[in-house]
Design a protein around this motif. Structure first.
Motif, PDB file in Angstrom:
ATOM      1  N   LYS A 182      31.601  13.686 -77.542  1.00 40.09           N
ATOM      2  CA  LYS A 182      31.888  13.642 -76.103  1.00 40.09           C
ATOM      3  C   LYS A 182      30.606  13.646 -75.277  1.00 40.09           C
ATOM      4  O   LYS A 182      30.468  12.840 -74.347  1.00 40.09           O
ATOM      5  CB  LYS A 182      32.735  14.849 -75.689  1.00 40.09           C
ATOM      6  N   VAL A 183      29.696  14.542 -75.606  1.00 42.10           N
ATOM      7  CA  VAL A 183      28.442  14.661 -74.846  1.00 42.10           C
ATOM      8  C   VAL A 183      27.635  13.373 -74.939  1.00 42.10           C
ATOM      9  O   VAL A 183      27.118  12.874 -73.936  1.00 42.10           O
ATOM     10  CB  VAL A 183      27.616  15.873 -75.336  1.00 42.10           C
ATOM     11  N   THR A 184      27.539  12.821 -76.132  1.00 39.84           N
ATOM     12  CA  THR A 184      26.778  11.590 -76.329  1.00 39.84           C
ATOM     13  C   THR A 184      27.400  10.421 -75.573  1.00 39.84           C
ATOM     14  O   THR A 184      26.703   9.653 -74.916  1.00 39.84           O
ATOM     15  CB  THR A 184      26.670  11.257 -77.827  1.00 39.84           C
ATOM     16  N   LEU A 185      28.726  10.286 -75.631  1.00 38.01           N
ATOM     17  CA  LEU A 185      29.398   9.197 -74.924  1.00 38.01           C
ATOM     18  C   LEU A 185      29.277   9.372 -73.413  1.00 38.01           C
ATOM     19  O   LEU A 185      29.127   8.398 -72.684  1.00 38.01           O
ATOM     20  CB  LEU A 185      30.869   9.107 -75.331  1.00 38.01           C
ATOM     21  N   LYS A 186      29.342  10.610 -72.946  1.00 38.34           N
ATOM     22  CA  LYS A 186      29.215  10.863 -71.510  1.00 38.34           C
ATOM     23  C   LYS A 186      27.844  10.435 -70.994  1.00 38.34           C
ATOM     24  O   LYS A 186      27.716   9.951 -69.878  1.00 38.34           O
ATOM     25  CB  LYS A 186      29.447  12.339 -71.212  1.00 38.34           C
TER      26      LYS A 186
ATOM     27  N   PHE B  76      31.494   5.119 -82.383  1.00 36.26           N
ATOM     28  CA  PHE B  76      32.100   5.477 -81.109  1.00 36.26           C
ATOM     29  C   PHE B  76      31.171   4.977 -80.016  1.00 36.26           C
ATOM     30  O   PHE B  76      29.962   5.198 -80.080  1.00 36.26           O
ATOM     31  CB  PHE B  76      32.242   6.996 -80.971  1.00 36.26           C
ATOM     32  N   ALA B  77      31.706   4.301 -79.011  1.00 35.03           N
ATOM     33  CA  ALA B  77      30.895   3.770 -77.924  1.00 35.03           C
ATOM     34  C   ALA B  77      31.702   3.813 -76.635  1.00 35.03           C
ATOM     35  O   ALA B  77      32.914   4.039 -76.644  1.00 35.03           O
ATOM     36  CB  ALA B  77      30.463   2.339 -78.232  1.00 35.03           C
ATOM     37  N   VAL B  78      31.012   3.590 -75.524  1.00 37.06           N
ATOM     38  CA  VAL B  78      31.657   3.549 -74.214  1.00 37.06           C
ATOM     39  C   VAL B  78      31.602   2.117 -73.704  1.00 37.06           C
ATOM     40  O   VAL B  78      30.573   1.462 -73.802  1.00 37.06           O
ATOM     41  CB  VAL B  78      30.934   4.474 -73.209  1.00 37.06           C
TER      42      VAL B  78
END
Length: 90
Positions: free
Chosen positions: A33-37, A50-52
């Motif tokens: 979550k932190v990395t994607l945010k 996982f990516a945004v």
């Protein structure tokens, strides 16, 4: 499989307590979550990435009234399975 079943599986396979497995899983989820945010990606070789991605603003319809509504732009999480995961399923 839900989160509780996954925690039980991790605890059993790793020979650790369920509490430790729960902390480990929660830490992993929080890290993603932190990395994607921050706009980054999380790559787990053999599992996936996982990516945004950005979804542009668009016009939609209210299904009840048929009225046009504006849908705001949004950032959405995406998961792309890796080769190892794909191969395990086939």
């Amino acid at each position: 499989m839900n989160k509780t079943e996954l925690i039980e599986y991790i605890a059993k396979k790793s020979d650790i307590s369920k509490a430790a497995a729960a902390r480990a899983l929660d830490s992993m989820i929080e890290g993603v979550k932190v990395t994607l945010k921050k706009g980054g990606t999380v790559t787990l070789i053999g599992f996936g990435t996982f990516a945004v991605t950005k979804r542009p603003a668009r016009t939609g319809r209210n299904p009840r009234t048929g009225a046009s509504i504006k849908i705001k732009a949004a950032k959405v999480p995406k998961f792309r399975p890796g080769k190892g995961l794909k191969d395990a399923l086939n």
